[in-house]
Design an enzyme around this catalytic site. Structure first.
Site, PDB file in Angstrom:
ATOM      1  N   ARG A  92     104.167 123.693   2.343  1.00 38.52           N
ATOM      2  CA  ARG A  92     104.541 124.914   3.053  1.00 38.52           C
ATOM      3  C   ARG A  92     106.041 125.026   3.249  1.00 38.52           C
ATOM      4  O   ARG A  92     106.599 126.114   3.210  1.00 38.52           O
ATOM      5  CB  ARG A  92     103.840 124.920   4.413  1.00 38.52           C
ATOM      6  CG  ARG A  92     104.403 125.909   5.406  1.00 38.52           C
ATOM      7  CD  ARG A  92     103.433 126.180   6.519  1.00 38.52           C
ATOM      8  NE  ARG A  92     102.134 126.491   5.966  1.00 38.52           N
ATOM      9  CZ  ARG A  92     100.987 126.248   6.597  1.00 38.52           C
ATOM     10  NH1 ARG A  92     100.982 125.693   7.780  1.00 38.52           N
ATOM     11  NH2 ARG A  92      99.846 126.564   6.024  1.00 38.52           N
ATOM     12  N   TYR A  93     106.683 123.890   3.481  1.00 38.05           N
ATOM     13  CA  TYR A  93     108.107 123.883   3.794  1.00 38.05           C
ATOM     14  C   TYR A  93     108.894 123.421   2.569  1.00 38.05           C
ATOM     15  O   TYR A  93     108.344 122.778   1.677  1.00 38.05           O
ATOM     16  CB  TYR A  93     108.379 122.910   4.941  1.00 38.05           C
ATOM     17  CG  TYR A  93     107.756 123.282   6.266  1.00 38.05           C
ATOM     18  CD1 TYR A  93     108.317 124.281   7.060  1.00 38.05           C
ATOM     19  CD2 TYR A  93     106.636 122.611   6.736  1.00 38.05           C
ATOM     20  CE1 TYR A  93     107.770 124.595   8.288  1.00 38.05           C
ATOM     21  CE2 TYR A  93     106.082 122.919   7.979  1.00 38.05           C
ATOM     22  CZ  TYR A  93     106.658 123.904   8.751  1.00 38.05           C
ATOM     23  OH  TYR A  93     106.128 124.210   9.969  1.00 38.05           O
ATOM     24  N   ARG A  96     109.108 119.110   2.435  1.00 38.93           N
ATOM     25  CA  ARG A  96     108.085 118.173   2.891  1.00 38.93           C
ATOM     26  C   ARG A  96     106.679 118.712   2.649  1.00 38.93           C
ATOM     27  O   ARG A  96     106.465 119.925   2.623  1.00 38.93           O
ATOM     28  CB  ARG A  96     108.270 117.829   4.361  1.00 38.93           C
ATOM     29  CG  ARG A  96     108.356 119.020   5.298  1.00 38.93           C
ATOM     30  CD  ARG A  96     109.195 118.637   6.516  1.00 38.93           C
ATOM     31  NE  ARG A  96     109.192 119.637   7.571  1.00 38.93           N
ATOM     32  CZ  ARG A  96     109.928 120.748   7.568  1.00 38.93           C
ATOM     33  NH1 ARG A  96     110.676 121.048   6.529  1.00 38.93           N
ATOM     34  NH2 ARG A  96     109.891 121.579   8.588  1.00 38.93           N
ATOM     35  N   CYS A 105      87.444 110.978  11.206  1.00 36.14           N
ATOM     36  CA  CYS A 105      88.288 110.755  12.382  1.00 36.14           C
ATOM     37  C   CYS A 105      87.589 109.775  13.313  1.00 36.14           C
ATOM     38  O   CYS A 105      86.362 109.657  13.289  1.00 36.14           O
ATOM     39  CB  CYS A 105      88.494 112.062  13.145  1.00 36.14           C
ATOM     40  SG  CYS A 105      89.530 113.260  12.299  1.00 36.14           S
ATOM     41  N   CYS A 109      87.741 115.907  17.853  1.00 32.30           N
ATOM     42  CA  CYS A 109      88.286 116.743  18.916  1.00 32.30           C
ATOM     43  C   CYS A 109      87.633 118.118  18.812  1.00 32.30           C
ATOM     44  O   CYS A 109      87.624 118.721  17.737  1.00 32.30           O
ATOM     45  CB  CYS A 109      89.792 116.885  18.753  1.00 32.30           C
ATOM     46  SG  CYS A 109      90.655 115.313  18.663  1.00 32.30           S
ATOM     47  N   CYS A 112      89.795 121.004  17.265  1.00 31.38           N
ATOM     48  CA  CYS A 112      90.501 120.654  16.021  1.00 31.38           C
ATOM     49  C   CYS A 112      90.891 121.870  15.174  1.00 31.38           C
ATOM     50  O   CYS A 112      90.095 122.779  14.952  1.00 31.38           O
ATOM     51  CB  CYS A 112      89.618 119.730  15.175  1.00 31.38           C
ATOM     52  SG  CYS A 112      90.417 119.198  13.654  1.00 31.38           S
ATOM     53  N   ARG A 114      91.433 121.635  12.029  1.00 25.62           N
ATOM     54  CA  ARG A 114      90.733 121.490  10.747  1.00 25.62           C
ATOM     55  C   ARG A 114      89.233 121.310  10.977  1.00 25.62           C
ATOM     56  O   ARG A 114      88.544 120.615  10.232  1.00 25.62           O
ATOM     57  CB  ARG A 114      91.331 120.329   9.954  1.00 25.62           C
ATOM     58  CG  ARG A 114      92.831 120.501   9.755  1.00 25.62           C
ATOM     59  CD  ARG A 114      93.353 119.856   8.489  1.00 25.62           C
ATOM     60  NE  ARG A 114      94.790 120.110   8.407  1.00 25.62           N
ATOM     61  CZ  ARG A 114      95.730 119.200   8.683  1.00 25.62           C
ATOM     62  NH1 ARG A 114      95.389 117.958   9.018  1.00 25.62           N
ATOM     63  NH2 ARG A 114      97.004 119.509   8.614  1.00 25.62           N
ATOM     64  N   ASP A 272      95.861 126.495  18.240  1.00 26.24           N
ATOM     65  CA  ASP A 272      95.739 127.415  17.101  1.00 26.24           C
ATOM     66  C   ASP A 272      94.534 128.352  17.284  1.00 26.24           C
ATOM     67  O   ASP A 272      93.624 128.067  18.059  1.00 26.24           O
ATOM     68  CB  ASP A 272      95.572 126.615  15.805  1.00 26.24           C
ATOM     69  CG  ASP A 272      96.841 125.853  15.436  1.00 26.24           C
ATOM     70  OD1 ASP A 272      97.939 126.387  15.684  1.00 26.24           O
ATOM     71  OD2 ASP A 272      96.723 124.730  14.911  1.00 26.24           O
ATOM     72  N   ASP A 309     102.313 127.140  15.915  1.00 22.57           N
ATOM     73  CA  ASP A 309     102.150 127.097  14.461  1.00 22.57           C
ATOM     74  C   ASP A 309     101.728 128.518  14.079  1.00 22.57           C
ATOM     75  O   ASP A 309     100.624 128.954  14.415  1.00 22.57           O
ATOM     76  CB  ASP A 309     101.107 126.038  14.063  1.00 22.57           C
ATOM     77  CG  ASP A 309     101.482 125.356  12.751  1.00 22.57           C
ATOM     78  OD1 ASP A 309     102.232 125.974  11.953  1.00 22.57           O
ATOM     79  OD2 ASP A 309     101.021 124.227  12.517  1.00 22.57           O
ATOM     80  N   LYS A 316     105.671 125.989  11.899  1.00 19.66           N
ATOM     81  CA  LYS A 316     105.874 125.772  13.328  1.00 19.66           C
ATOM     82  C   LYS A 316     107.142 126.480  13.811  1.00 19.66           C
ATOM     83  O   LYS A 316     108.184 126.357  13.203  1.00 19.66           O
ATOM     84  CB  LYS A 316     105.986 124.278  13.611  1.00 19.66           C
ATOM     85  CG  LYS A 316     104.727 123.519  13.236  1.00 19.66           C
ATOM     86  CD  LYS A 316     104.925 122.031  13.408  1.00 19.66           C
ATOM     87  CE  LYS A 316     103.740 121.250  12.886  1.00 19.66           C
ATOM     88  NZ  LYS A 316     103.655 121.247  11.403  1.00 19.66           N
TER      89      LYS A 316
HETATM   90  C1  LIG Z   1     103.545 120.279  10.654  1.00 28.73           C
HETATM   91  C2  LIG Z   1     103.606 120.334   9.197  1.00 28.73           C
HETATM   92  C3  LIG Z   1     104.631 119.694   8.499  1.00 28.73           C
HETATM   93  C4  LIG Z   1     105.719 118.899   9.187  1.00 28.73           C
HETATM   94  O1  LIG Z   1     106.492 119.654  10.047  1.00 28.73           O
HETATM   95  P1  LIG Z   1     107.686 118.980  10.865  1.00 28.73           P
HETATM   96  O2  LIG Z   1     108.153 120.093  11.732  1.00 28.73           O
HETATM   97  O3  LIG Z   1     108.678 118.510   9.869  1.00 28.73           O
HETATM   98  O4  LIG Z   1     107.112 117.839  11.647  1.00 28.73           O
HETATM   99  C5  LIG Z   1     104.650 119.790   7.127  1.00 28.73           C
HETATM  100  N1  LIG Z   1     103.708 120.490   6.468  1.00 28.73           N
HETATM  101  C6  LIG Z   1     102.717 121.144   7.113  1.00 28.73           C
HETATM  102  C7  LIG Z   1     101.734 121.918   6.324  1.00 28.73           C
HETATM  103  C8  LIG Z   1     102.631 121.076   8.503  1.00 28.73           C
HETATM  104  O5  LIG Z   1     101.640 121.705   9.133  1.00 28.73           O
END
Ligand SMILES: *Cc1c(COP(=O)(O)O)cnc(C)c1O
Length: 369
Positions: A92-93, A96, A105, A109, A112, A114, A272, A309, A316
């Site tokens: 998504r980002y 990362r 798990c 929870c 959750c 998911r 969420d 989120d 986020k």
């Molecule tokens: C939370 C999340 C991350 C990591 O986010 P950070 O703000 O760097 O901790 C990366 N990918 C996805 C899909 C996430 O939900």
């Protein structure tokens, strides 16, 4: 079989045992549990003091999970599946990715994110791992991976090591993170063997899930100490939950206790919009109030980011109480502290034609005096 595997075997995961141990009529929740699995480890069972308390609400199913709610009508409100280039990987980002390595798990929870798949059988296969490694290898901008699930510490050491080893062989992948609720709910899983294996794969970070100060017991403190002694920086993630921790004093105690067991608070999440979890949601004002009650009143180390989120896969978004910067212009900033006192900070002089960021505004409606 290791102790933690025995603890899993002895967990409450069927409605008959739930009725016997906690007095919840089996028929009331049978259909819920068929849809959304339940598991309560012996460790978590011992933390429950009475019906409906903060631990109970997190793990005991209720018929509420089946009540329709207009806002919480999606099984995947964060659109993780849309952002998935290969199975189990979410990208998504820019730099990362997140990898689901198992659906299992230690506890399920009730709130959750998911909820749509946790508890169903499934662990990353060698073929799937290869696809993931190929994808990350081809995307040199990826420098950070989060192992998630499910809970990555639910897989045996050998399998977890196979994943870590394959990822560590990718030169541009700088850091590996593990997101887990295991230390707080199944502390027997944190063994010397596990720690010795994990520390071969540094830089490795862990974010642990905790929602209430009662979750921090001597066994949990010991498990976190072992991980910290293995050189793993520990952070925490907390979900803001109605009737569980939506109270500034409870949150403050949780954050302070986390620091005392060497865990640095990282995120508080607004709940969420997940189908079957509407009864846990709070208003955003509550979260802002909690952050205001932390900032300045206790160590800055104890103040996490409060995030929403964004529904639809926006990622986020950190939100802050909007009442600390009262005024900003070329000459000064007027700020308000935790005691509601105001202070003036004089800006350095920069020629106007150079200062492209020049601002002049009252941030908060304000009486001139
Ligand atoms: C939370 C999340 C991350 C990591 O986010 P950070 O703000 O760097 O901790 C990366 N990918 C996805 C899909 C996430 O939900």
């Amino acid at each position: 079989m290791e102790q933690w595997q025995k603890d899993i075997k002895e967990s409450i995961d069927d409605v008959e045992t739930l009725e016997k141990m906690l007095g919840v009529p089996a028929e009331e929740v049978r259909e819920i549990v068929e849809q959304y699995p339940m598991r309560i480890t012996p460790h978590v069972f011992k933390l429950i003091r009475e019906k409906g308390d903060s631990i109970w609400k997190q793990v005991v199913p209720t018929a509420e999970e089946d009540h329709p709610d207009a806002a919480c009508d999606s099984e995947d409100p964060l659109h993780e599946e849309k952002d998935s280039p290969v199975p189990n990987l979410v990208h998504r980002y820019p730099d990362r990715v997140l990898l689901v390595i198992t659906n299992q798990c230690p506890i399920y929870c009730r709130f959750c994110t998911r909820k749509r798949f946790v508890g169903s059988p499934g662990t990353l296969t060698p073929e799937n791992l290869k696809q993931v490694v190929d994808y990350i290898s081809a995307h040199t901008e990826i420098r950070d991976i989060i192992l998630s699930g499910g809970d990555p510490l639910m897989v045996v050491d050998m399998l977890l090591e196979r994943v870590l080893k394959a990822l560590r062989a990718i030169p541009h992948l700088e850091i590996i993170r593990i997101g887990t609720r295991v230390p707080g709910t199944l502390p027997s899983r944190i063994t010397e063997n596990l720690c010795n294996m994990l520390k071969k794969y540094h830089p490795l970070y862990m974010n642990l899930h905790f929602n209430h100060p009662d979750e921090i017991t001597p066994e949990v403190a010991k498990a976190c100490g072992m991980l910290a002694d293995a050189g793993i920086p520990l952070g925490s993630q907390t979900v803001l939950l109605e009737g569980v921790n939506d109270d500034p004093e409870v949150m403050k105690r949780l954050m302070q206790k986390l620091l005392s067991i060497r865990v640095k608070p990282y995120y508080i999440y607004q709940a969420d919009l997940v189908k079957g979890t509407h009864h846990f949601r709070t208003r955003v004002e509550k979260g802002l109030k909690i952050i205001s009650a932390l900032r300045g009143h206790t160590s800055g180390m104890a103040v996490p980011h409060y995030v929403i989120d964004a529904p639809g896969g926006g990622g986020k978004v950190a939100i802050l109480p909007q009442d600390t910067l009262l005024y900003l212009d070329d000459d000064q900033a007027i700020v308000k502290n935790y005691e509601e006192k105001t202070f003036k900070y004089s800006q350095p002089n920069v020629p106007k034609e150079v200062n492209k960021d020049a601002a002049s505004f009252w941030v908060v409606p304000h009486d001139t005096d």
